[in-house]
Write an enzyme that holds these catalytic residues in place. Structure first.
Site, short mmCIF file in Angstrom:
data_model
loop_
_atom_site.label_atom_id
_atom_site.label_comp_id
_atom_site.label_asym_id
_atom_site.label_seq_id
_atom_site.Cartn_x
_atom_site.Cartn_y
_atom_site.Cartn_z
N SER A 126 24.14 17.60 29.41
CA SER A 126 23.36 17.29 28.21
C SER A 126 23.80 18.20 27.08
CB SER A 126 21.87 17.51 28.47
OG SER A 126 21.36 16.49 29.28
N HIS A 178 14.25 9.67 24.07
CA HIS A 178 13.95 11.10 24.19
C HIS A 178 12.43 11.25 24.17
CE1 HIS A 178 14.28 15.40 23.63
NE2 HIS A 178 13.58 15.36 22.52
N ASP A 236 12.52 -1.92 -3.34
CA ASP A 236 11.82 -2.18 -4.60
C ASP A 236 12.21 -1.05 -5.55
OD1 ASP A 236 10.11 -2.85 -6.62
OD2 ASP A 236 8.27 -2.28 -5.56
N TYR A 237 12.95 -1.39 -6.59
CA TYR A 237 13.48 -0.38 -7.52
C TYR A 237 12.34 0.30 -8.28
CZ TYR A 237 15.69 1.54 -11.70
OH TYR A 237 16.08 2.37 -12.71
N ASN A 257 -13.12 -20.79 -2.36
CA ASN A 257 -14.37 -21.54 -2.14
C ASN A 257 -14.25 -22.57 -1.03
OD1 ASN A 257 -12.73 -23.35 -3.34
ND2 ASN A 257 -14.08 -23.86 -5.05
N ASP A 278 9.26 14.75 31.41
CA ASP A 278 9.10 16.21 31.45
C ASP A 278 7.99 16.55 32.43
OD1 ASP A 278 10.95 16.56 29.49
OD2 ASP A 278 9.69 17.74 28.16
N ASP A 281 -12.74 -25.37 -0.59
CA ASP A 281 -12.92 -26.82 -0.84
C ASP A 281 -11.63 -27.60 -0.60
OD1 ASP A 281 -11.42 -26.00 -2.96
OD2 ASP A 281 -12.66 -26.94 -4.52
N HIS A 289 4.75 17.46 26.89
CA HIS A 289 5.74 18.33 26.24
C HIS A 289 5.25 19.76 26.41
CE1 HIS A 289 8.66 19.78 23.36
NE2 HIS A 289 9.25 18.61 23.45
N ASP A 304 -7.62 -20.16 -1.23
CA ASP A 304 -8.69 -21.15 -1.45
C ASP A 304 -10.04 -20.48 -1.16
OD1 ASP A 304 -10.20 -23.40 -1.74
OD2 ASP A 304 -9.60 -24.32 0.16
#
Length: 755
Positions: free
Chosen positions: A519, A304, A703-704, A148, A336, A150, A349, A146
């Site tokens: 680990s 991680h 979306d193809y 304008n 770390d 109104d 890091h 909308d």
């Protein structure tokens, strides 16, 4: 005016927001600019602009926010704490990975009004039911279109609006519906008439057909008819009679139908779109698993490089990254630690350009946010690169800041034969790090300062360089490797998660203690899973293992965690900051059991003598494959991918199974041209699941595009064991894992034994 809005507009705090305030938007210590903020009349949109920037302004919706933090609760606001007192400051926190907004008000009263006002609006948005949500959505679109202002819309404007809403429809049909809705014959629709037009437009024939199959008079479902539907289609069996009455009470909008114990088509559609009508079993969303088994019997949501918001070469280290991970239910965070230049250990890091944060600030953040979404224990995985002096300081910070939250002694003074349970460790933080000796030495205090050869070999756990290579060992004066020094006070804080080098499954069976944890890089774990799957499952029934991403993933991409869960690895650490398939799987697995970050492993993974192998599930004695059939019926209000005005999507649905190697499968529907609004497929996709207890099902809409890669539109991932059979809606999530209102798929699911 929207009736919902008028009620909340009388609130004094909301009135302050609607009148508008000048707030400082803060991005850093040096970037602090005044902006004028106000809540628009819809009670949902916050608008702001610079006093000087001409016409430019920004807006965001209350529905995008998840919380407000009071005071200096962000790194940016902490950095200017001396300049602006806490009672002027607040932070708006957004869902998903959207950055926060740090603001400073001109007076404490104004700050308080905005903090309380935003909280009330967030609460209102979160507690809307399905019908209110949909009405709100339609209302929002009307206001957007909308231009304008109104409060009316002619046919040309409506046609444009439909394009914005992802509808490309037959003009004649649209005009016909428009004329029917234009009761006053004025050539334009007011909001109520537009809602009526929208309802005719979204008349769902596929829901009406199902309703007709069970309704005697085609007008309503009597109690018995609804019971039949629940028992036959929704496969609810005996509980359907009581449930039918509950559904009428909860979802039927017509009071007279309610009185007669009946459900109209409107009520039926509202029920199907609700949480109870969703693909996810409601009872599995709540905390429902046995939490009294050893820690090694659970999958644990794990992160991680938790300190990073971006990639691991140049990304920003941030306390916010810890808060976001913990809010997503993460229960194992990584720290770390390196020697800081001013004597205070820092987290970043190593050997890269990532920014640094103080270790003590990370621990304070952990203390505050660890148990906001889950009471179950948090494991602090320490990658320690500090000298003895700063290690000692780390130990002091841990004890001083975490206090009794930190586990520093054996729970009952006994050397454990198995790990304690999440239940026993509620509200506790465990330190995972190297240790000078085992917990049994805590009992008689015979500790030495020597690091054993086994500890020396724990380099596999060092994960220090960007390539995850062990750090270079310093050489002593004979040219031999010197032993890395470990602070005794820090070592003493390690109780149930002692990092050790992995010497093979045979060695672990005869030597390893339940509190030893190794680990593995993703490549090593993959190799072991393929070559010795059953051994790995047995090993993981007794002790914890942590898997981390390989060293070449400098962009902080993730590996597929499913391969590690297939052999019972508990701490499968992912970069939570990186959206995509791997985090969808993580969110999918941990979306059950109250999102508490712990999921009980299937019984055949908790047995130390199990015969189960993910490579050959059919050889396991409990083998019971199931058939999964998903009829993809239709889609509703799918999100636009391309914001170009004229573009409409060509959606297709792909269903992917992640599980043991034999279960990995993908099937997809054909694509529907130019309809993201109410596409109908009516196509069935079939799968055989060999290890149902381990399988995750991911439903993606794309979306193809015949010329390039399809665009992602939305997805939903859940454990196979959490699927409800019958006619169900799948409420789609964005790349960030946040809801895309009101986008959904309507499906019919059947699960049967293989005969």
């Amino acid at each position: 005016m929207d009736p919902e809005v008028s009620r909340i507009q009388d609130d004094p705090d909301v009135k302050v927001m609607m009148a508008g305030s000048t707030l400082r938007k803060v991005k850093s210590r040096s970037w602090k600019k005044q902006r004028h903020f106000r809540l628009l009349e819809d009670g949902l949109t916050i608008w702001y602009k610079s006093r000087w920037a001409g016409r430019g302004h920004s807006t965001f919706s209350v529905t995008e926010m998840e919380a407000v933090r009071e005071g200096h609760h962000s790194e940016v606001l902490l950095s200017i704490a001396e300049e602006f007192p806490a009672d002027l400051c607040f932070t708006l926190v957004f869902h998903g990975r959207q950055g926060n907004l740090d603001l400073v008000a001109e007076s404490p009263e104004e700050a308080k009004a905005w903090i309380q006002g935003v909280r009330k609006l967030i609460h209102k948005a979160q507690t809307m039911d399905e019908k209110e949500r949909l009405d709100q959505w339609v209302w929002d679109w009307f206001k957007k279109a909308d231009k304008n202002k109104d409060g009316k819309m002619n046919f040309k404007e409506v046609r444009k609006l439909l394009k914005m809403m992802n509808v490309d429809m037959n003009e004649e049909h649209a005009l016909h519906l428009f004329t029917m809705a234009d009761k006053s014959e004025s050539g334009s629709l007011e909001i109520e008439q537009f809602v009526h037009f929208y309802k005719m437009l979204t008349q769902r024939d596929e829901v009406w057909k199902v309703f007709q199959d069970y309704s005697g008079d085609g007008d309503k479902l009597m109690l018995e008819e609804l019971e039949n539907f629940l028992s036959i289609e929704q496969q609810e069996g005996k509980q359907s009679s009581q449930h039918a009455q509950e559904l009428i009470d909860r979802y039927e909008p017509s009071e007279s139908a309610k009185k007669h114990g009946a459900m109209t088509l409107d009520g039926f559609q509202i029920y199907l779109c609700s949480q109870e009508g969703s693909i996810f079993k409601p009872e599995h969303r709540d905390l429902h698993q046995d939490m009294s088994q050893p820690l090694s019997h659970y999958f644990i949501s794990s992160s991680h490089n938790t300190y990073l918001l971006e990639d691991q070469l140049r990304g920003q280290s941030s306390l916010e990254a810890y808060i976001q991970a913990l809010k997503r239910g993460c229960r194992c965070v990584e720290v770390d630690c390196w020697d800081g230049s001013d004597g205070e250990p820092v987290v970043y890091h190593g050997h890269t350009l990532t920014s640094k944060i103080l270790f003590r600030d990370v621990i304070s953040t952990l203390k505050e946010y660890a148990f906001k979404v889950s009471d179950f224990p948090v494991i602090l995985s320490l990658e320690n690169h500090c000298g003895v002096e700063q290690q000692t300081l780390m130990a002091q910070h841990l004890c001083h800041i975490l206090g009794e939250t930190l586990v520093t002694t054996l729970l009952d003074g006994q050397v454990p034969q198995q790990l304690p349970s999440p239940q026993k460790l509620k509200g506790k933080i465990l330190l995972k790090a190297k240790k000078i000796s085992g917990p049994e030495d805590c009992v008689d205090e015979t500790l030495t300062d020597d690091v054993s050869d086994e500890e020396e070999m724990a380099n596999d756990d060092a994960e220090s360089l960007s390539t995850e290579d062990p750090p270079a060992e310093p050489l002593n004066h004979d040219g031999k490797k010197s032993k890395s020094k470990l602070s005794k006070v820090l070592s003493d804080l390690v109780v149930y998660c002692k990092s050790v080098h992995f010497h093979g499954f045979e060695h672990a069976r005869s030597h390893a203690k339940c509190y030893d944890i190794s680990s593995f890089s993703e490549s090593k774990a993959k190799r072991l899973a393929k070559d010795a799957g059953t051994d790995f499952v047995r090993y993981n029934s007794r002790q914890l293992s942590r898997i981390y991403p390989g060293g070449l993933r400098t962009d902080s991409s993730n590996y597929n965690p499913q391969e590690m869960w297939n052999v019972g690895c508990q701490i499968v650490a992912l970069n939570f900051q990186t959206a995509g398939l791997e985090m969808d799987l993580n969110d999918g697995l941990f979306g059950q059991n109250g999102c508490c970050g712990y999921v009980l492993k299937p019984s055949f993974m908790r047995d130390g003598n199990t015969q189960f192998s993910p490579e050959k599930p059919e050889e396991w004695q409990g083998y019971k494959p199931l058939r999964l059939s998903i009829q993809v019926i239709s889609g509703q209000q799918l999100p636009k991918v391309n914001q170009k005005e004229g573009s409409i999507v060509d959606p297709l649905v792909r269903v992917e199974i992640y599980g043991v190697p034999q279960d990995q499968a993908k099937e997809e529907t054909s694509h529907i041209n130019n309809n993201g609004f109410n596409p109908v497929w009516n196509e069935t996709l079939n799968f055989v699941i060999h290890a149902p207890e381990l399988a995750l099902v991911r439903i993606e809409v794309e979306d193809y595009d015949k010329a390039s890669r399809n665009d992602f539109m939305g997805q939903f991932t859940l454990p196979f064991t959490c699927i409800q059979a019958g006619y169900r809606h799948i409420h789609l999530l964005s790349k960030d894992g946040t809801a895309i209102q009101p986008s959904s798929l309507f499906v019919n699911i059947s699960i049967s034994e293989l005969t």
